[in-house]
Design an enzyme around this catalytic site. Structure first.
Site, PDB file in Angstrom:
ATOM      1  N   GLY A  10       8.659  39.549 -12.443  1.00 48.41           N
ATOM      2  CA  GLY A  10       8.862  38.365 -13.529  1.00 48.41           C
ATOM      3  C   GLY A  10      10.066  38.789 -14.100  1.00 48.41           C
ATOM      4  O   GLY A  10      10.243  38.117 -14.745  1.00 48.41           O
ATOM      5  N   ASN A  25      -1.473  45.887 -24.202  1.00 47.61           N
ATOM      6  CA  ASN A  25      -0.281  45.802 -22.976  1.00 47.61           C
ATOM      7  C   ASN A  25       0.878  45.698 -22.784  1.00 47.61           C
ATOM      8  O   ASN A  25       1.744  45.795 -22.664  1.00 47.61           O
ATOM      9  CB  ASN A  25      -0.871  44.276 -22.638  1.00 47.61           C
ATOM     10  CG  ASN A  25      -0.161  43.799 -20.973  1.00 47.61           C
ATOM     11  OD1 ASN A  25       0.523  44.669 -20.789  1.00 47.61           O
ATOM     12  ND2 ASN A  25       0.113  42.884 -20.964  1.00 47.61           N
ATOM     13  N   TYR A  27       3.342  35.457 -15.632  1.00 44.65           N
ATOM     14  CA  TYR A  27       2.690  36.368 -15.279  1.00 44.65           C
ATOM     15  C   TYR A  27       2.661  36.264 -13.514  1.00 44.65           C
ATOM     16  O   TYR A  27       2.836  35.010 -13.021  1.00 44.65           O
ATOM     17  CB  TYR A  27       1.533  35.118 -14.960  1.00 44.65           C
ATOM     18  CG  TYR A  27      -0.191  34.444 -16.192  1.00 44.65           C
ATOM     19  CD1 TYR A  27       0.900  34.582 -17.339  1.00 44.65           C
ATOM     20  CD2 TYR A  27      -0.856  33.448 -16.353  1.00 44.65           C
ATOM     21  CE1 TYR A  27       0.198  34.936 -18.705  1.00 44.65           C
ATOM     22  CE2 TYR A  27      -1.399  33.507 -17.537  1.00 44.65           C
ATOM     23  CZ  TYR A  27      -1.216  34.199 -18.805  1.00 44.65           C
ATOM     24  OH  TYR A  27      -1.843  33.472 -19.690  1.00 44.65           O
ATOM     25  N   TYR A  48       9.540  43.504 -22.075  1.00 40.49           N
ATOM     26  CA  TYR A  48      10.298  42.581 -23.222  1.00 40.49           C
ATOM     27  C   TYR A  48      11.088  43.595 -23.380  1.00 40.49           C
ATOM     28  O   TYR A  48      12.421  43.487 -24.464  1.00 40.49           O
ATOM     29  CB  TYR A  48       9.281  42.121 -23.981  1.00 40.49           C
ATOM     30  CG  TYR A  48       8.687  41.082 -23.273  1.00 40.49           C
ATOM     31  CD1 TYR A  48       8.767  39.911 -22.487  1.00 40.49           C
ATOM     32  CD2 TYR A  48       6.404  41.285 -23.013  1.00 40.49           C
ATOM     33  CE1 TYR A  48       8.599  38.781 -21.119  1.00 40.49           C
ATOM     34  CE2 TYR A  48       6.527  40.505 -22.420  1.00 40.49           C
ATOM     35  CZ  TYR A  48       7.095  38.789 -21.781  1.00 40.49           C
ATOM     36  OH  TYR A  48       6.795  38.451 -20.613  1.00 40.49           O
TER      37      TYR A  48
END
Length: 173
Positions: A109, A136, A98, A143
């Protein structure tokens, strides 16, 4: 920009973890969920009792990203029985990365993800895995850029709404 430092969280960091969790979850998901579902989730999942238990769990770790004295993001990882779905003893789950919206695009991140990699290697894990909401796309791209591939799906309950998470995995060399 301020220097970003990543520090392992302890029970004394409860308020910082809760503040980041509530703020970032709301920033990210409030526009696409009902007010009632958001209120329920934020109250239940980030309560003193819930977050204290998570911070104290021997198979979970939290790492906070700090910009000077301001907490701006965090990472929660799980192994063994703390994993939200069993993936075996060789797996490390990234349950949460987060980051406050104001710090998106500033590599926070990525720094938290790299901490997950360090932790996985220190614990001799052979894979990382996570669940990410199918709606999302920013997180999914993040990722995928870091080598994760989809391998399954599961249901994530947000209040009264059942949402689908994509499960993603990265095999560590």
């Amino acid at each position: 920009m301020n220097t970003i430092a990543i520090r392992k969280a302890e029970l004394g960091d409860l308020a910082a973890v809760q503040e980041i969790a509530r703020a970032t979850f709301f920033e990210t998901f409030a526009a696409t969920n009902t007010e009632a579902d958001m209120r329920h989730y934020l109250t239940e999942k980030f309560s003193d009792a819930t977050v204290s238990a998570e911070l104290n769990h021997p198979d979970s770790s939290f790492f906070i990203a700090w910009a000077d004295e301001t907490p701006i993001g965090y990472l929660k990882i799980n192994t063994g029985p703390a994993q939200t779905e069993p993936q075996g003893d060789t797996a490390l789950e990234i349950e949460r990365i987060y980051v406050r919206n104001a710090y998106h695009g500033k590599k926070v991140g990525q720094l938290l993800y790299e901490q997950a990699l360090v932790s996985a290697r220190q614990q001799n894990k052979t894979q990382l895995w996570l669940g990410v909401w199918e709606e999302n796309p920013r997180a999914i791209r993040f990722y995928e850029k870091n080598g994760f591939v989809a391998f399954d799906k599961h249901i994530f309950q947000l209040g009264t709404d059942q949402q689908t998470d994509i499960l993603m995995r990265k095999i560590l060399a």
